[in-house]
Design a protein around this motif. Sequence first.
Motif, PDB file in Angstrom:
ATOM      1  N   PRO A   1       0.789  -1.234   0.000  1.00 39.72           N
ATOM      2  CA  PRO A   1       0.000   0.000   0.000  1.00 39.72           C
ATOM      3  C   PRO A   1       0.819   1.281   0.000  1.00 39.72           C
ATOM      4  CG  PRO A   1      -0.948  -1.579   1.525  1.00 39.72           C
ATOM      5  CD  PRO A   1       0.352  -2.159   1.065  1.00 39.72           C
ATOM      6  N   MET A   2       1.854   1.373   0.852  1.00 44.67           N
ATOM      7  CA  MET A   2       2.619   2.611   0.918  1.00 44.67           C
ATOM      8  C   MET A   2       3.317   2.906  -0.401  1.00 44.67           C
ATOM      9  SD  MET A   2       3.257   5.011   3.218  1.00 44.67           S
ATOM     10  CE  MET A   2       3.424   4.406   4.898  1.00 44.67           C
ATOM     11  N   ALA A   3       3.847   1.867  -1.040  1.00 39.16           N
ATOM     12  CA  ALA A   3       4.480   2.054  -2.343  1.00 39.16           C
ATOM     13  C   ALA A   3       3.465   2.503  -3.380  1.00 39.16           C
ATOM     14  CB  ALA A   3       5.162   0.768  -2.790  1.00 39.16           C
ATOM     15  N   ALA A   4       2.237   2.000  -3.286  1.00 41.22           N
ATOM     16  CA  ALA A   4       1.195   2.417  -4.226  1.00 41.22           C
ATOM     17  C   ALA A   4       0.894   3.894  -4.082  1.00 41.22           C
ATOM     18  CB  ALA A   4      -0.063   1.585  -4.000  1.00 41.22           C
ATOM     19  N   VAL A   5       0.878   4.401  -2.850  1.00 43.19           N
ATOM     20  CA  VAL A   5       0.650   5.832  -2.623  1.00 43.19           C
ATOM     21  C   VAL A   5       1.801   6.646  -3.208  1.00 43.19           C
ATOM     22  CG1 VAL A   5       0.406   7.614  -0.851  1.00 43.19           C
ATOM     23  CG2 VAL A   5      -0.727   5.404  -0.566  1.00 43.19           C
ATOM     24  N   PHE A   6       3.030   6.212  -2.963  1.00 43.84           N
ATOM     25  CA  PHE A   6       4.192   6.923  -3.488  1.00 43.84           C
ATOM     26  C   PHE A   6       4.188   6.937  -5.012  1.00 43.84           C
ATOM     27  CE2 PHE A   6       8.507   6.421  -5.215  1.00 43.84           C
ATOM     28  CZ  PHE A   6       9.029   7.665  -4.902  1.00 43.84           C
ATOM     29  N   VAL A   7       3.947   5.795  -5.621  1.00 42.00           N
ATOM     30  CA  VAL A   7       3.987   5.692  -7.081  1.00 42.00           C
ATOM     31  C   VAL A   7       2.882   6.525  -7.713  1.00 42.00           C
ATOM     32  CG1 VAL A   7       3.629   4.092  -9.007  1.00 42.00           C
ATOM     33  CG2 VAL A   7       5.157   3.468  -7.133  1.00 42.00           C
ATOM     34  N   SER A   8       1.686   6.513  -7.127  1.00 43.19           N
ATOM     35  CA  SER A   8       0.592   7.294  -7.705  1.00 43.19           C
ATOM     36  C   SER A   8       0.886   8.786  -7.662  1.00 43.19           C
ATOM     37  CB  SER A   8      -0.712   6.993  -6.966  1.00 43.19           C
ATOM     38  OG  SER A   8      -0.639   7.413  -5.607  1.00 43.19           O
ATOM     39  N   GLY A   9       1.441   9.258  -6.532  1.00 43.28           N
ATOM     40  CA  GLY A   9       1.793  10.671  -6.440  1.00 43.28           C
ATOM     41  C   GLY A   9       2.926  11.038  -7.381  1.00 43.28           C
ATOM     42  N   MET A  10       3.939  10.198  -7.427  1.00 44.19           N
ATOM     43  CA  MET A  10       5.088  10.473  -8.293  1.00 44.19           C
ATOM     44  C   MET A  10       4.685  10.432  -9.756  1.00 44.19           C
ATOM     45  SD  MET A  10       8.267  11.206  -7.691  1.00 44.19           S
ATOM     46  CE  MET A  10       9.828  11.359  -8.580  1.00 44.19           C
ATOM     47  N   ARG A  11       3.845   9.491 -10.134  1.00 43.47           N
ATOM     48  CA  ARG A  11       3.416   9.378 -11.532  1.00 43.47           C
ATOM     49  C   ARG A  11       2.623  10.623 -11.955  1.00 43.47           C
ATOM     50  NH1 ARG A  11       0.330   5.097 -11.149  1.00 43.47           N
ATOM     51  NH2 ARG A  11       1.982   3.572 -11.583  1.00 43.47           N
ATOM     52  N   GLU A  12       1.709  11.077 -11.098  1.00 43.93           N
ATOM     53  CA  GLU A  12       0.914  12.261 -11.426  1.00 43.93           C
ATOM     54  C   GLU A  12       1.785  13.502 -11.490  1.00 43.93           C
ATOM     55  OE1 GLU A  12      -2.141  14.351 -12.685  1.00 43.93           O
ATOM     56  OE2 GLU A  12      -2.242  12.191 -12.296  1.00 43.93           O
ATOM     57  N   TRP A  13       2.770  13.581 -10.601  1.00 44.43           N
ATOM     58  CA  TRP A  13       3.663  14.736 -10.615  1.00 44.43           C
ATOM     59  C   TRP A  13       4.506  14.775 -11.889  1.00 44.43           C
ATOM     60  CZ3 TRP A  13       9.139  15.163 -10.140  1.00 44.43           C
ATOM     61  CH2 TRP A  13       9.596  16.464  -9.919  1.00 44.43           C
ATOM     62  N   ARG A  14       5.017  13.649 -12.303  1.00 40.01           N
ATOM     63  CA  ARG A  14       5.838  13.599 -13.516  1.00 40.01           C
ATOM     64  C   ARG A  14       5.014  13.935 -14.753  1.00 40.01           C
ATOM     65  NH1 ARG A  14       9.756   8.369 -13.240  1.00 40.01           N
ATOM     66  NH2 ARG A  14      10.662   9.437 -15.037  1.00 40.01           N
ATOM     67  N   ARG A  15       3.764  13.512 -14.772  1.00 38.99           N
ATOM     68  CA  ARG A  15       2.904  13.895 -15.889  1.00 38.99           C
ATOM     69  C   ARG A  15       2.666  15.397 -15.913  1.00 38.99           C
ATOM     70  NH1 ARG A  15      -1.733   9.225 -14.996  1.00 38.99           N
ATOM     71  NH2 ARG A  15      -0.551   7.446 -15.872  1.00 38.99           N
ATOM     72  N   SER A  16       2.452  15.973 -14.736  1.00 42.71           N
ATOM     73  CA  SER A  16       2.182  17.405 -14.666  1.00 42.71           C
ATOM     74  C   SER A  16       3.402  18.233 -15.022  1.00 42.71           C
ATOM     75  CB  SER A  16       1.698  17.776 -13.256  1.00 42.71           C
ATOM     76  OG  SER A  16       0.504  17.110 -12.932  1.00 42.71           O
ATOM     77  N   MET A  17       4.594  17.704 -14.788  1.00 38.24           N
ATOM     78  CA  MET A  17       5.806  18.440 -15.079  1.00 38.24           C
ATOM     79  C   MET A  17       6.004  18.657 -16.579  1.00 38.24           C
ATOM     80  SD  MET A  17       7.269  19.406 -12.338  1.00 38.24           S
ATOM     81  CE  MET A  17       8.923  19.811 -12.902  1.00 38.24           C
ATOM     82  N   GLU A  18       5.232  17.959 -17.396  1.00 38.96           N
ATOM     83  CA  GLU A  18       5.338  18.156 -18.836  1.00 38.96           C
ATOM     84  C   GLU A  18       4.627  19.426 -19.291  1.00 38.96           C
ATOM     85  OE1 GLU A  18       3.710  14.648 -20.512  1.00 38.96           O
ATOM     86  OE2 GLU A  18       5.288  13.319 -19.722  1.00 38.96           O
TER      87      GLU A  18
END
Length: 247
Positions: A87-104
């Motif tokens: 679960p904790m990794a899922a929270v980290f990955v979801s936040g990181m994935r959304e942030w990387r998409r937004s950085m575009e």
Amino acid sequence: MNGVTSAPLAASHDLSLLGLFMQADWVVKLVMLGLIMASVFVWAIVFEKFTSLRRAKREADALEDAFWSGGSLDELFRRQGEVPSHPMAAVFVSGMREWRRSMENTGTAQFVAGTKERVERAMGVTIQREMERLEKRMTVLANTGSAAPFVGLFGTVWGIMNSFAAIAGMQNTSLAVVAPGIAEALFATAMGLVAAIPAVLMYNMISSQLAKFASRMEGFAAEFSAILSRQTEQAAASRRPAGTEAL
């Protein structure tokens, strides 16, 4: 003559637990079997929940140690992969994935505010999904804890009704005649309590641990969101066209 016939009848009753079950009415037997199955299912769920929570806490400790070690978040993201295993990794990955998409996107004030909102929403949805997965089958414990005593009581009432019917048929109210049937009936109530008491206790204990783990993930998400927000503001500032600072 009734007293003579009642003695062998009482002596023929086996008052052991197995004997009470075997001599019970078929309805009472079905009630007892259902309660035994419910009790086994309760303990299976309890074992699975304690095991999954222990594993989730251990893996969360490892992730937080890596997260706060000062290493690269991108490297940690790559190590976790697209399908996180806890679960904790899922929270980290979801936040990181959304942030990387937004950085575009382009660096604007709306970009900064929108990124923070999208990252927090993505992690919030992930926390809710992971907690639903961890809480799966908890309703079985709650339902068993509340319903099992009444199911056992139904078996008891049915058994006592049969005992009174036997008393009326034999026209004998001696304790030797009444006791075996009542003992069989009360055994159903005991089985209901055996299933209900552990279900209630374990439900409360596991619910408390689940609530603490949910709070832990929410705290991690809030801290991670703050870090990503600072990095987003820095990225937006670096992308701001020259001369906009004076506006």
